[in-house]
Scaffold this motif. Structure first.
Motif, mmCIF file in Angstrom:
data_model
loop_
_atom_site.group_PDB
_atom_site.id
_atom_site.type_symbol
_atom_site.label_atom_id
_atom_site.label_comp_id
_atom_site.label_asym_id
_atom_site.label_seq_id
_atom_site.Cartn_x
_atom_site.Cartn_y
_atom_site.Cartn_z
ATOM 1 N N ALA A 85 -10.929 -81.309 55.003
ATOM 2 C CA ALA A 85 -10.538 -80.543 53.827
ATOM 3 C C ALA A 85 -9.116 -80.936 53.438
ATOM 4 N N PRO A 86 -8.871 -81.161 52.167
ATOM 5 C CA PRO A 86 -7.533 -81.588 51.756
ATOM 6 C C PRO A 86 -6.536 -80.439 51.851
ATOM 7 N N LEU A 88 -4.115 -77.792 50.652
ATOM 8 C CA LEU A 88 -3.913 -77.037 49.415
ATOM 9 C C LEU A 88 -2.438 -77.080 49.000
ATOM 10 N N LEU A 183 -10.318 -78.924 41.530
ATOM 11 C CA LEU A 183 -10.154 -77.770 42.392
ATOM 12 C C LEU A 183 -11.475 -77.283 42.945
ATOM 13 N N PHE A 186 -11.715 -76.095 46.462
ATOM 14 C CA PHE A 186 -11.078 -74.848 46.825
ATOM 15 C C PHE A 186 -11.797 -73.667 46.223
ATOM 16 N N PHE A 187 -12.787 -73.984 45.406
ATOM 17 C CA PHE A 187 -13.540 -72.923 44.755
ATOM 18 C C PHE A 187 -14.726 -72.480 45.564
ATOM 19 N N LEU A 188 -14.959 -73.146 46.686
ATOM 20 C CA LEU A 188 -16.261 -73.017 47.303
ATOM 21 C C LEU A 188 -16.637 -71.584 47.648
ATOM 22 N N ASP A 189 -15.646 -70.739 47.757
ATOM 23 C CA ASP A 189 -16.031 -69.373 48.086
ATOM 24 C C ASP A 189 -16.127 -68.502 46.845
ATOM 25 N N ILE A 190 -15.910 -69.079 45.653
ATOM 26 C CA ILE A 190 -16.123 -68.265 44.451
ATOM 27 C C ILE A 190 -16.968 -69.047 43.462
ATOM 28 N N VAL A 195 -15.718 -70.140 34.785
ATOM 29 C CA VAL A 195 -14.376 -70.567 34.385
ATOM 30 C C VAL A 195 -14.467 -71.357 33.104
#
Lengths: 232, 444
Positions: A85-86, A88, A183, A186-190, A195
Motif C-alpha cells: 500500500a502506498p 498516504l 485516490l 485510499f477509498f477502499l473503505d468508502i 463523488v
C-alpha cells in the motif's frame, strides 16, 4: 502501463493504453511536450542555488515549474508500482505540491484568471494540465494564423473548445489512461461512486510562450486531438 | 518466498538513486531503551526484534561495565497479505515501546503498519524434574507401574530467555500505523495512523476507542495527515499529535470522547523569505517527543529540530538547524525521495541535550543550555571500538578544510533516522541502516 520515452535531455512519461485512441494521443503528447522540458535537472539545481528565491526570468521559472511538474507526476505514477500500500503521507505532500505548481503555472501565464476550481485528484490534474496546454496552443494557433481557411475552422472550434468538457468523459479518459491510480486506493473503505468530479477547465487567455510553432499542419494535428478528446 | 519479490521491487524503484543495502530486511527501523536503561530493543524491516541487555557491573571486569549484549531475539511480525485490497502488509517494525517493569518479566509493544502486539520477555533458569506421570523424556508412564509418589523439584538449567506474544491488537487501522505511546496510567496506550488515533486497554484486544479522526468525508479534500503522536509523560488525559503541515495539536481526553477539537494548537508562522514549492514538504513533522519534565515538546521536520513550550502556541522557543546546507538541494532531494525521509529526535535524561540524525551517517547533538552543537559520525571505518568520536564538519562554501566533507560528497543512502538516549546516563544508541552503534560518554 507506463512507458518512459526519452527525447534528448528530457523525458516524458507517456501514458499509453491499449487501443488506437490511446496511441493517437500518445504521439501527440510527445510532440507537444518537447518544447517545455528542455532544461537538464542539474542545471535546475544550479539555478536554485544561485538565487534561492523566486525572482528568475519567466522562462527560467517556467522551465523549473515544468520540471517539477514532470517529477511530481512521475512520483504519482511510481506509487502504483509495487505490491505494498502506498504511503498516504507521501501522496498528500506530492498532491499539495502539485496544486501549488498548478496555481503558479496558471498565474504565470494569465495573471487575470479567476481562481482555479477545486482540486480533482492527481490524475485529473495531469490530464487537465495537458488539456490546458493543448487548448492554449489552439488559442495561440488561432491568433497567429492568417489564412482564410483557418479562420473558418477556429470559429467553429472555438465554440467547442471553450465550454467545459463533459465531466463523465473526463473521468472515463482519466481512468483509461492513468490506470488504477489516484485516490482509489485510499477509498477502499468508502463508496466513491457518489463523488462528483467538477470540470477542470476555465477559458484561458492566450499565453505568451508556446509549446509548438504555429502553422497549418500543426493546427490540423491539434484540431484532430481536440476532436478525439471532445468526442465530436 | 516473498522476500525475493520484495527485493526486486525495491531494486527497480531505488536503483538509480543509490546502491541497495546488502540485506534489506536487516535495516533497523526502530530503537528504544526501556525505562531503566537496562534493556535496549531494536526492530527491523524483517519484523524481528532484538533486545540487548546491559552487562552487570563486576569488580573483576571493570572494562566491560556497561556493555550491551544480545539478550533475546524473536520474530515479532510476519508479512501478511490483504486479499481484499490485493496489498502486502509489510512486517517492518515501525515502533517499539516498553512498559514499565512491574514484575520479573519485561513487556513491550511492537507494531507494524497494521497490528500492535504485546510481548512478554521472561527468563527461565529452572526446570521441574521428577514428574510422576511422565518419565525423563516426557513420555507418559503406564499408571499401573507407578508404585510411589514424589514431589517434583526445580533444578537449575541454563538461562533461557523466551518471548511470548500476550496480546494481539489487530484490525483497528485502515491506514498505516506511525506511532504507539504507552499512557502514564500503565493501563492504556494509543496507536496512531495517518488519519486516526485509537485508545486501547492492554487487557482488551477486540475493541478500541477512536479518539481522533481527521478523515474528511470526501477523500479528495484530504490535505493533511497525522505523522506522530505521544501521551504526556505524567498527565494521563493529555496527548499531542503532529501533522504533515507542521502543526501540533494538544488534546485533553476529559473534554470529549472524540478529541477532534484540540485544546492547544502549535504552529509557527511561515517565513516568507524562505518560501518555495517545497515549503510544505519540509515543514511536515516527522517526530514529536515530550520532554521528560512534560513541560516541552520537541518536533523534527526535514531541516530543523524545534523545542516548544506547552504554554506558548504561536512559535517554538528554540530552533536548531540540523543540515541547513540541504536547503539549496531540495529539488534533487525531492526527486530521489530523500525529502520524505522521517528523522526522529530524542531528549537526554535531563532534557538539556537533544539529538537527531542526518545523512552520511552523521548525527547531531544540541546542548540547550550552552547552545553548542556537535556533528558526529557512526561509521566503522572512522572509529575503532572505544575510541573517542571526532566531531565532523560539513563544508558549505568554497574552500574545504582537510577534515571537512563537502555537501556534494555526502552519501544520502546512509541516513540515521533512529536514535535513542539512555533514560539517565549518557549512553546513546544510533541505528545506521543495518548497524547498531552504542556510544557512551567517556567521562566516568
Amino acid at each position: 502501463m507506463a512507458e518512459r520515452v526519452c527525447q534528448g535531455e528530457f523525458s516524458v512519461r507517456v501514458l499509453a493504453t491499449d487501443g488506437e485512441l490511446g496511441s493517437e494521443v500518445q504521439r501527440r503528447w510527445e510532440g507537444i511536450m518537447v518544447g517545455g522540458l528542455k532544461r537538464k535537472h542539474s542545471d535546475l539545481e544550479e539555478e536554485e542555488e544561485k538565487d534561492g528565491k523566486w525572482d528568475w526570468s519567466p522562462a527560467g521559472l517556467r522551465n523549473y515549474q515544468q520540471a517539477l511538474l514532470r517529477i511530481s507526476l512521475d512520483k504519482v505514477q511510481q506509487r502504483s508500482l509495487g505490491p505494498r500500500a502506498p504511503s498516504l503521507l507521501r501522496h498528500v505532500l506530492i498532491h499539495n505540491t502539485l496544486q501549488q505548481l498548478q496555481a503558479s503555472i496558471h498565474m504565470s501565464t494569465a495573471p487575470a484568471l479567476p481562481p482555479e476550481p477545486l482540486f480533482l485528484g492527481e490524475e485529473d490534474f495531469s490530464l487537465s494540465a495537458t488539456i490546458g496546454s493543448i487548448l492554449r496552443e489552439l488559442e495561440t494557433s488561432m491568433d497567429e494564423t492568417e489564412s482564410p481557411q483557418n479562420q473558418v475552422a477556429p470559429t467553429g472550434l472555438q465554440n467547442e473548445v471553450l465550454p467545459q468538457p463533459d465531466p463523465v468523459f473526463l473521468e472515463a479518459l482519466s481512468s483509461r489512461y492513468l490506470g488504477d491510480s489516484g485516490l482509489d486506493d485510499f477509498f477502499l473503505d468508502i463508496d466513491t461512486s457518489a463523488v462528483e468530479k467538477e470540470p477542470a477547465l476555465a477559458p484561458l487567455d492566450p499565453p505568451h510562450s508556446l509549446f509548438c510553432a504555429p502553422g497549418s499542419w500543426e493546427w490540423n494535428e491539434l484540431d484532430h486531438i481536440m476532436e478525439i478528446i471532445l468526442g465530436s | 518466498q516473498t522476500l525475493d519479490k520484495k527485493a526486486v521491487t525495491s531494486l527497480i524503484l531505488k536503483e538509480i538513486h543509490f546502491p541497495k543495502p546488502k540485506a534489506p530486511t536487516d535495516i533497523i527501523s526502530t530503537v528504544e531503551f526501556n525505562h531503566t536503561g537496562e534493556l535496549l530493543a531494536t526492530g527491523d524491516k524483517g519484523g524481528r526484534v532484538v533486545i540487548f541487555q546491559r552487562e552487570q557491573e563486576s569488580k573483576n571486569q571493570v572494562h566491560r561495565r556497561g556493555e550491551y549484549n544480545v539478550y533475546s531475539t524473536f520474530q515479532s511480525h510476519e508479512p501478511e497479505f490483504d486479499y481484499l485490497k490485493s496489498l502486502e502488509i509489510e512486517e517492518k517494525i515501525n515502533k517499539i515501546r516498553w512498559l514499565p517493569q512491574q514484575n520479573a518479566a519485561y513487556f513491550l509493544l511492537s507494531t507494524n503498519d497494521k497490528t500492535v502486539k504485546l510481548w512478554k520477555v521472561s527468563e527461565r533458569d529452572k526446570r521441574p524434574e521428577g514428574y510422576n506421570l511422565k518419565d525423563e523424556e516426557g513420555r507418559l508412564r503406564d499408571p499401573a507401574t507407578i508404585t510411589t509418589l514424589r514431589v517434583p523439584v526445580l533444578r537449575p538449567m541454563d538461562l533461557m530467555v523466551e518471548a511470548t506474544p500476550r496480546r494481539v491488537f489487530a484490525n483497528a487501522h485502515t491506514y498505516h500505523i506511525n506511532s504507539i505511546s504507552v499512557n502514564s496510567d500503565y493501563e492504556t496506550y494509543m496507536s496512531a495512523d495517518d488519519l486516526r488515533i485509537n485508545l486501547w486497554n492492554f487487557e482488551i484486544t477486540n475493541q478500541s476507542f477512536n479518539i481522533v479522526d481527521i478523515k474528511p468525508a470526501n477523500m479528495e479534500e484530504l490535505t493533511e495527515v497525522i505523522t506522530a503522536a505521544e501521551f504526556h509523560p505524567h498527565h494521563c488525559n493529555t496527548f499531542v499529535y503532529s501533522s504533515s503541515k507542521g502543526t501540533i495539536r494538544l488534546c485533553d481526553m476529559r473534554a470529549s470522547a472524540l478529541c477532534d477539537r484540540h485544546t492547544k494548537f502549535f504552529e509557527e508562522p511561515e517565513d516568507p523569505s524562505n518560501r518555495s514549492f517545497f515549503s510544505e514538504i519540509i515543514s511536515s513533522i516527522s517526530d514529536v517527543k515530550f520532554s521528560h519534565s512534560g513541560r516541552y515538546i520537541m518536533t523534527r521536520d526535514y531541516l530543523t529540530v524545534k523545542v516548544w513550550d506547552l504554554n506558548m502556541e504561536n512559535r517554538p522557543i528554540e530552533t536548531y538547524q540540523v543540515h541547513d546546507y540541504l536547503r539549496s538541494k531540495l529539488c534533487s532531494l525531492y526527486e530521489n525521495d530523500c525529502i520524505f525521509d522521517k528523522f526522529e529526535c530524542v531528549w537526554n535524561g535531563s532534557d538539556s541535550v537533544i539529538m537527531t540524525g542526518s545523512y552520511n551517517n552523521f548525527f547531531r547533538m544540541f546542548d540547550r543550555n550552552t547552545k553548542r552543537d556537535v556533528t558526529l559520525e557512526a561509521s566503522r571505518e572512522n572509529s575503532k571500538p572505544r575510541a573517542i568520536l571526532k566531531p565532523r564538519k560539513v563544508c558549505v562554501g568554497g574552500k574545504r578544510r582537510k577534515d571537512e566533507i563537502s555537501v556534494d560528497s555526502l552519501d544520502f543512502s546512509k541516513k540515521i533516522l533512529h536514535t535513542a538516549w539512555h533514560p539517565s546516563e549518557n549512553i546513546i544508541a544510533v541505528a545506521a541502516t543495518n548497524n547498531l552503534y552504542i556510544f557512551q560518554d567517556k567521562v566516568n
